[in-house]
Design an enzyme around this catalytic site. Structure first.
Site, mmCIF file in Angstrom:
data_model
loop_
_atom_site.group_PDB
_atom_site.id
_atom_site.type_symbol
_atom_site.label_atom_id
_atom_site.label_comp_id
_atom_site.label_asym_id
_atom_site.label_seq_id
_atom_site.Cartn_x
_atom_site.Cartn_y
_atom_site.Cartn_z
ATOM 1 N N PHE A 37 0.831 -1.206 0.000
ATOM 2 C CA PHE A 37 0.000 0.000 0.000
ATOM 3 C C PHE A 37 0.862 1.251 0.000
ATOM 4 O O PHE A 37 1.847 1.339 0.746
ATOM 5 C CB PHE A 37 -0.894 0.052 1.242
ATOM 6 N N ASP A 38 0.457 2.207 -0.814
ATOM 7 C CA ASP A 38 0.961 3.564 -0.678
ATOM 8 C C ASP A 38 0.279 4.155 0.565
ATOM 9 O O ASP A 38 -0.735 3.628 1.026
ATOM 10 C CB ASP A 38 0.601 4.362 -1.940
#
Length: 228
Positions: free
Chosen positions: A9-10
């Site tokens: 995930f960013d």
């Protein structure tokens, strides 16, 4: 649907609402320096300056270390303010590290994927990003938090993905998905590295690039329909 084992995930504008976080920190630091009167004006200039500098970081023209004080140095020059940009930047980052505004659905999605191996790959400052995660409901949900400042590489550079794969001891790219809001950073980075990508396009932006994400979602919860 595909059976992904590992999801990267960013952070900013994917799990955390960076606009809210930035505005809160910006307001606090300018309040500290008694400059709230012209906050909107400074904010507009800052956004334009910051956008240019972050693009330079992604393309390797400047470093993260240089970006911090440089954005404020340019801002103060533009508005004829005599303030130490280095000290001001440190104060700003401290306030930013206190912000834990989540994107709608972020906690639900992370809890819903708790049976998977979850990790973070984010561009940004180590102290700021770890502090924000630590003080949020997402604390303790990630196997690793990989931050560009610590690795010496920025997304979309392959080096940060090499680092992540080594850290998590991943050998099979087909089982990995990266989720992020930035086409030039997250999606470009994932495609460069040969892993599937999911573009979180909450603002319904047009894709004017040549990049084709594996998936595109407008709501974070839609990720639960993609991942088995």
């Amino acid at each position: 649907m595909k059976n992904y084992d590992i999801i990267f995930f960013d952070i900013d504008d994917t799990l955390f609402d960076f606009t809210k976080s930035e505005q809160a920190a910006f307001s606090k630091v300018f309040d500290k320096y008694n400059l709230l009167n012209s906050l909107k004006l400074y904010e507009k200039s800052y956004q334009e300056i910051s956008k240019v500098l972050w693009r330079d970081v992604e393309s390797g023209k400047t470093s993260l270390v240089e970006l911090g004080p440089e954005r404020f140095r340019r801002l103060f020059l533009e508005h004829e303010l005599e303030i130490d940009a280095v000290v001001f930047n440190q104060d700003y980052l401290e306030f930013l590290g206190e912000q834990t505004h989540l994107v709608q659905g972020a906690e639900k999605v992370i809890r819903g994927l708790s049976h998977k191996r979850l990790a973070v790959i984010t561009n940004g400052y180590t102290d700021v990003q770890t502090s924000r995660i630590h003080h949020s409901p997402l604390d303790g949900t990630f196997e690793h938090i990989i931050i560009s400042e610590s690795t010496g590489f920025q997304k979309p550079q392959t080096g940060i993905f090499d680092y992540a794969f080594n850290k998590l001891q991943i050998t099979e790219k087909a089982n990995v998905l990266i989720v992020g809001d930035s086409l030039t950073s997250d999606i470009q980075g994932g495609m460069n590295y040969g892993i599937d990508t999911c573009w979180f396009n909450s603002q319904h932006k047009e894709n004017n690039t040549t990049l084709t994400p594996t998936y595109e979602i407008n709501k974070l919860e839609s990720l639960l329909e993609i991942i088995k």
